[in-house]
Design a protein around this motif. Sequence first.
Motif, short mmCIF file in Angstrom:
data_model
loop_
_atom_site.label_atom_id
_atom_site.label_comp_id
_atom_site.label_asym_id
_atom_site.label_seq_id
_atom_site.Cartn_x
_atom_site.Cartn_y
_atom_site.Cartn_z
N ALA A 80 48.75 48.51 41.66
CA ALA A 80 47.64 47.56 41.60
C ALA A 80 46.41 48.11 42.33
CB ALA A 80 48.06 46.22 42.22
N SER A 81 46.64 48.89 43.39
CA SER A 81 45.52 49.46 44.15
C SER A 81 44.73 50.44 43.29
CB SER A 81 46.04 50.17 45.41
OG SER A 81 46.70 49.25 46.25
N LEU A 82 45.40 51.09 42.34
CA LEU A 82 44.71 52.01 41.45
C LEU A 82 43.78 51.28 40.49
CD1 LEU A 82 47.68 54.42 40.56
CD2 LEU A 82 45.88 54.76 42.27
N PHE A 83 44.11 50.03 40.23
CA PHE A 83 43.29 49.19 39.34
C PHE A 83 42.86 47.94 40.07
CE2 PHE A 83 46.55 51.45 36.90
CZ PHE A 83 45.77 52.20 36.03
N ALA A 84 42.36 48.15 41.29
CA ALA A 84 42.02 47.02 42.16
C ALA A 84 41.01 46.08 41.53
CB ALA A 84 41.49 47.53 43.51
N ASP A 85 40.04 46.62 40.82
CA ASP A 85 39.01 45.77 40.21
C ASP A 85 39.59 44.85 39.14
OD1 ASP A 85 37.10 46.88 41.82
OD2 ASP A 85 36.48 48.41 40.34
N VAL A 86 40.69 45.25 38.58
CA VAL A 86 41.30 44.44 37.51
C VAL A 86 42.39 43.54 38.06
CG1 VAL A 86 42.61 44.50 35.35
CG2 VAL A 86 40.78 46.18 35.78
N VAL A 87 43.27 44.12 38.90
CA VAL A 87 44.48 43.41 39.32
C VAL A 87 44.27 42.64 40.61
CG1 VAL A 87 46.92 43.66 39.88
CG2 VAL A 87 45.87 45.17 38.19
N LEU A 88 43.60 43.23 41.60
CA LEU A 88 43.51 42.61 42.92
C LEU A 88 42.27 41.76 43.11
CD1 LEU A 88 44.72 45.59 45.17
CD2 LEU A 88 46.04 43.65 44.30
N ARG A 89 41.33 41.80 42.17
CA ARG A 89 40.11 41.00 42.34
C ARG A 89 40.45 39.52 42.27
NH1 ARG A 89 34.86 41.95 42.37
NH2 ARG A 89 35.19 44.15 41.80
N SER A 90 39.85 38.75 43.18
CA SER A 90 40.09 37.30 43.25
C SER A 90 38.76 36.56 43.27
CB SER A 90 40.90 36.95 44.50
OG SER A 90 41.01 35.55 44.64
#
Length: 337
Positions: free
Chosen positions: A88-98
């Motif tokens: 998820a950290s590799l795709f933080a803008d997609v997965v971790l954005r809240s």
Amino acid sequence: MSKLKTGLLHAIAWIAILLLFAGIGSRSGNFRESVIIYIYFGVINICLFYINYLYILPKFLNTRRYLGCTFSIVFLILISGIIKYGVASLFADVVLRSKTEPRGYLSFWEYYTGAFFTGTFFIVLSTVTKFTLDWFVNEKIRKNLENEKLTAELAFLRSQINPHFLFNSLNNIYSLAYQHSERTPEAILKLSEIMRYMLQESNEPRVELWKEIRYLENYIELQKLRFRSDDNVRMSVKGNDTEQTIVPLILIPFVENAFKHGVTSDPSSPIIIDIDIQNGRIVFTVKNNKSGMNKDLTSGIGLNNVKRRLDLLYPGKYNLDIEERGELYCCKLVLEL
């Protein structure tokens, strides 16, 4: 089903599921985001499924190491959460954005909690799948073993019936031949008809009822050759015997038993055999007066075998009543055809 076919079916099923969810998710957002969420993390969850399904459960449950199984599953779920966070950290803008968090991104523990429950779901799913499929496989094996046991047992029971009957018939023919009786050729002919039925028809699971009755008549006619009067045995058949079927050699032990232990030399106390066929069932009755002169060390084999065959082949579809009233012995079989 071969392992290759099973593997292909599993792969096709998972691909179809992942593409379906990715397609549904892309309707409300970016397709790239849906692919990352459903494909990348779907693959991780599928790996969890099969690690538990193919390795942990067989290794630990088959050896009844339940504590080791529980520890391995919990460890797998915890490690999977860390792996998922790394992806998820590799795709933080997609997965971790809240959108609700002021800082704009989910914290490790916020994301890890959701990943933990997702991993638990797939572990539970694989466990339920494993137990369900194993139950079906074991049930199939159990039924196959039961069928094999039933086939072997019936073959054994039938092998006991045939030699026993042949032994008695040959004794009768020997007695006639010893007396130089003119009835000897007739007896041999009757025996040949009986043996033809036993060899050709008795191997079938069911035969026409009229053939079974004809077999009984031939047997009785063979026995009558020993008597001076036909009144020693009386047989009557009522109803239509051309439209029903029956398990072969299921009735003969009762008749054979009557001849072995009944009074056969006195026409005033004959062996009485009644067959009544109606409404898809047969009522078969055999009556004889008991004889103290007719003793046989193998007296119980025939009836014990036929009771066992009835239990195996007509479970819950028959009623057997055996009565001894003074000198009278009566067997009554009611059988649903």
